[in-house]
Write a protein that holds these residues in place. Structure first.
Motif, PDB file in Angstrom:
ATOM      1  N   LYS A  14      -3.084  -7.799 -14.535  1.00 41.61           N
ATOM      2  CA  LYS A  14      -1.756  -8.287 -14.916  1.00 41.61           C
ATOM      3  C   LYS A  14      -0.867  -7.138 -15.376  1.00 41.61           C
ATOM      4  O   LYS A  14       0.292  -7.026 -14.972  1.00 41.61           O
ATOM      5  CB  LYS A  14      -1.863  -9.333 -16.012  1.00 41.61           C
ATOM      6  CG  LYS A  14      -0.525  -9.918 -16.410  1.00 41.61           C
ATOM      7  CD  LYS A  14      -0.421  -9.967 -17.914  1.00 41.61           C
ATOM      8  CE  LYS A  14       0.954 -10.410 -18.331  1.00 41.61           C
ATOM      9  NZ  LYS A  14       1.625  -9.390 -19.115  1.00 41.61           N
ATOM     10  N   ASP A  15      -1.404  -6.267 -16.216  1.00 40.93           N
ATOM     11  CA  ASP A  15      -0.610  -5.163 -16.758  1.00 40.93           C
ATOM     12  C   ASP A  15      -0.251  -4.123 -15.700  1.00 40.93           C
ATOM     13  O   ASP A  15       0.695  -3.361 -15.876  1.00 40.93           O
ATOM     14  CB  ASP A  15      -1.355  -4.492 -17.912  1.00 40.93           C
ATOM     15  CG  ASP A  15      -1.474  -5.395 -19.130  1.00 40.93           C
ATOM     16  OD1 ASP A  15      -0.723  -6.393 -19.222  1.00 40.93           O
ATOM     17  OD2 ASP A  15      -2.341  -5.116 -19.987  1.00 40.93           O
ATOM     18  N   LEU A  72      -4.824 -14.810  -8.668  1.00 41.42           N
ATOM     19  CA  LEU A  72      -5.501 -13.514  -8.686  1.00 41.42           C
ATOM     20  C   LEU A  72      -5.393 -12.836  -7.323  1.00 41.42           C
ATOM     21  O   LEU A  72      -5.103 -11.643  -7.234  1.00 41.42           O
ATOM     22  CB  LEU A  72      -6.972 -13.680  -9.071  1.00 41.42           C
ATOM     23  CG  LEU A  72      -7.815 -12.409  -9.077  1.00 41.42           C
ATOM     24  CD1 LEU A  72      -7.295 -11.417 -10.117  1.00 41.42           C
ATOM     25  CD2 LEU A  72      -9.270 -12.745  -9.341  1.00 41.42           C
ATOM     26  N   ASP A  73      -5.608 -13.586  -6.251  1.00 43.62           N
ATOM     27  CA  ASP A  73      -5.513 -13.030  -4.904  1.00 43.62           C
ATOM     28  C   ASP A  73      -4.114 -12.479  -4.631  1.00 43.62           C
ATOM     29  O   ASP A  73      -3.967 -11.390  -4.062  1.00 43.62           O
ATOM     30  CB  ASP A  73      -5.869 -14.085  -3.853  1.00 43.62           C
ATOM     31  CG  ASP A  73      -7.322 -14.541  -3.935  1.00 43.62           C
ATOM     32  OD1 ASP A  73      -8.166 -13.813  -4.516  1.00 43.62           O
ATOM     33  OD2 ASP A  73      -7.615 -15.644  -3.425  1.00 43.62           O
ATOM     34  N   ILE A  78      -0.382  -7.808  -4.184  1.00 38.24           N
ATOM     35  CA  ILE A  78       0.780  -7.045  -4.655  1.00 38.24           C
ATOM     36  C   ILE A  78       0.355  -5.634  -5.038  1.00 38.24           C
ATOM     37  O   ILE A  78       1.027  -4.656  -4.708  1.00 38.24           O
ATOM     38  CB  ILE A  78       1.466  -7.775  -5.831  1.00 38.24           C
ATOM     39  CG1 ILE A  78       2.154  -9.050  -5.336  1.00 38.24           C
ATOM     40  CG2 ILE A  78       2.462  -6.851  -6.544  1.00 38.24           C
ATOM     41  CD1 ILE A  78       2.619  -9.984  -6.441  1.00 38.24           C
ATOM     42  N   LEU A  79      -0.770  -5.523  -5.734  1.00 43.06           N
ATOM     43  CA  LEU A  79      -1.253  -4.197  -6.141  1.00 43.06           C
ATOM     44  C   LEU A  79      -1.650  -3.347  -4.938  1.00 43.06           C
ATOM     45  O   LEU A  79      -1.432  -2.130  -4.942  1.00 43.06           O
ATOM     46  CB  LEU A  79      -2.423  -4.332  -7.122  1.00 43.06           C
ATOM     47  CG  LEU A  79      -2.059  -4.883  -8.494  1.00 43.06           C
ATOM     48  CD1 LEU A  79      -3.311  -5.087  -9.332  1.00 43.06           C
ATOM     49  CD2 LEU A  79      -1.084  -3.951  -9.195  1.00 43.06           C
ATOM     50  N   LYS A  81      -0.284  -3.494  -1.936  1.00 40.49           N
ATOM     51  CA  LYS A  81       0.976  -3.062  -1.319  1.00 40.49           C
ATOM     52  C   LYS A  81       1.624  -1.949  -2.134  1.00 40.49           C
ATOM     53  O   LYS A  81       2.277  -1.074  -1.578  1.00 40.49           O
ATOM     54  CB  LYS A  81       1.937  -4.249  -1.173  1.00 40.49           C
ATOM     55  CG  LYS A  81       1.511  -5.218  -0.115  1.00 40.49           C
ATOM     56  CD  LYS A  81       2.469  -6.373  -0.040  1.00 40.49           C
ATOM     57  CE  LYS A  81       1.995  -7.406   0.976  1.00 40.49           C
ATOM     58  NZ  LYS A  81       2.861  -8.598   0.995  1.00 40.49           N
ATOM     59  N   LYS A  82       1.433  -2.014  -3.446  1.00 36.16           N
ATOM     60  CA  LYS A  82       2.010  -0.993  -4.335  1.00 36.16           C
ATOM     61  C   LYS A  82       1.377   0.378  -4.075  1.00 36.16           C
ATOM     62  O   LYS A  82       2.034   1.401  -4.202  1.00 36.16           O
ATOM     63  CB  LYS A  82       1.758  -1.417  -5.793  1.00 36.16           C
ATOM     64  CG  LYS A  82       2.294  -0.504  -6.844  1.00 36.16           C
ATOM     65  CD  LYS A  82       1.960  -1.051  -8.227  1.00 36.16           C
ATOM     66  CE  LYS A  82       2.110   0.026  -9.273  1.00 36.16           C
ATOM     67  NZ  LYS A  82       1.692  -0.422 -10.581  1.00 36.16           N
ATOM     68  N   LYS A  83       0.105   0.396  -3.640  1.00 30.31           N
ATOM     69  CA  LYS A  83      -0.600   1.654  -3.372  1.00 30.31           C
ATOM     70  C   LYS A  83      -0.035   2.381  -2.154  1.00 30.31           C
ATOM     71  O   LYS A  83      -0.106   3.580  -2.068  1.00 30.31           O
ATOM     72  CB  LYS A  83      -2.099   1.399  -3.127  1.00 30.31           C
ATOM     73  CG  LYS A  83      -2.878   1.075  -4.353  1.00 30.31           C
ATOM     74  CD  LYS A  83      -4.333   0.880  -3.977  1.00 30.31           C
ATOM     75  CE  LYS A  83      -5.170   0.449  -5.152  1.00 30.31           C
ATOM     76  NZ  LYS A  83      -6.564   0.218  -4.757  1.00 30.31           N
ATOM     77  N   VAL A  84       0.474   1.611  -1.200  1.00 31.47           N
ATOM     78  CA  VAL A  84       0.926   2.186   0.080  1.00 31.47           C
ATOM     79  C   VAL A  84       2.152   3.029  -0.076  1.00 31.47           C
ATOM     80  O   VAL A  84       2.930   3.133  -0.839  1.00 31.47           O
ATOM     81  CB  VAL A  84       1.186   1.071   1.117  1.00 31.47           C
ATOM     82  CG1 VAL A  84       1.746   1.641   2.398  1.00 31.47           C
ATOM     83  CG2 VAL A  84      -0.074   0.301   1.374  1.00 31.47           C
TER      84      VAL A  84
END
Length: 84
Positions: A14-15, A72-73, A78-79, A81-84
């Motif tokens: 979440k954070d 959660l999925d 989202i996380l 996609k944030k890495k890309v």
């Protein structure tokens, strides 16, 4: 199928979410923002509902049993996609 995760791991996810992600998840699932926050360990049931989250005492903040992993999925998506 229920999933078990540590409370600290759930909070870490979440954070780590970018600003506004809780609102995006709530909109996509047609639920209140507070219900999504409650899923991640919040406890405001005046404006949100319990989202099938059961917290048991234990190491690493305790264990969380999630009846449904949709939120959660989506957060993990989202996380990613944030890495890309």
């Amino acid at each position: 199928m229920p999933k078990t995760i540590s409370f600290n791991e759930l909070r870490r996810i979440k954070d780590s979410l970018p600003a506004g992600s809780i609102h995006v998840i709530a909109d996509k699932l047609n639920m209140t923002v507070q219900s999504v926050r409650n899923y991640f360990g919040g406890s405001n049931y005046e404006y949100g509902t319990n989202m099938g989250v059961h917290i048991e005492p234990g190491p690493d903040g305790g264990y969380v049993i999630l009846d449904d992993t949709k939120i959660l999925d989506m957060a993990q998506e989202i996380l990613e996609k944030k890495k890309v």
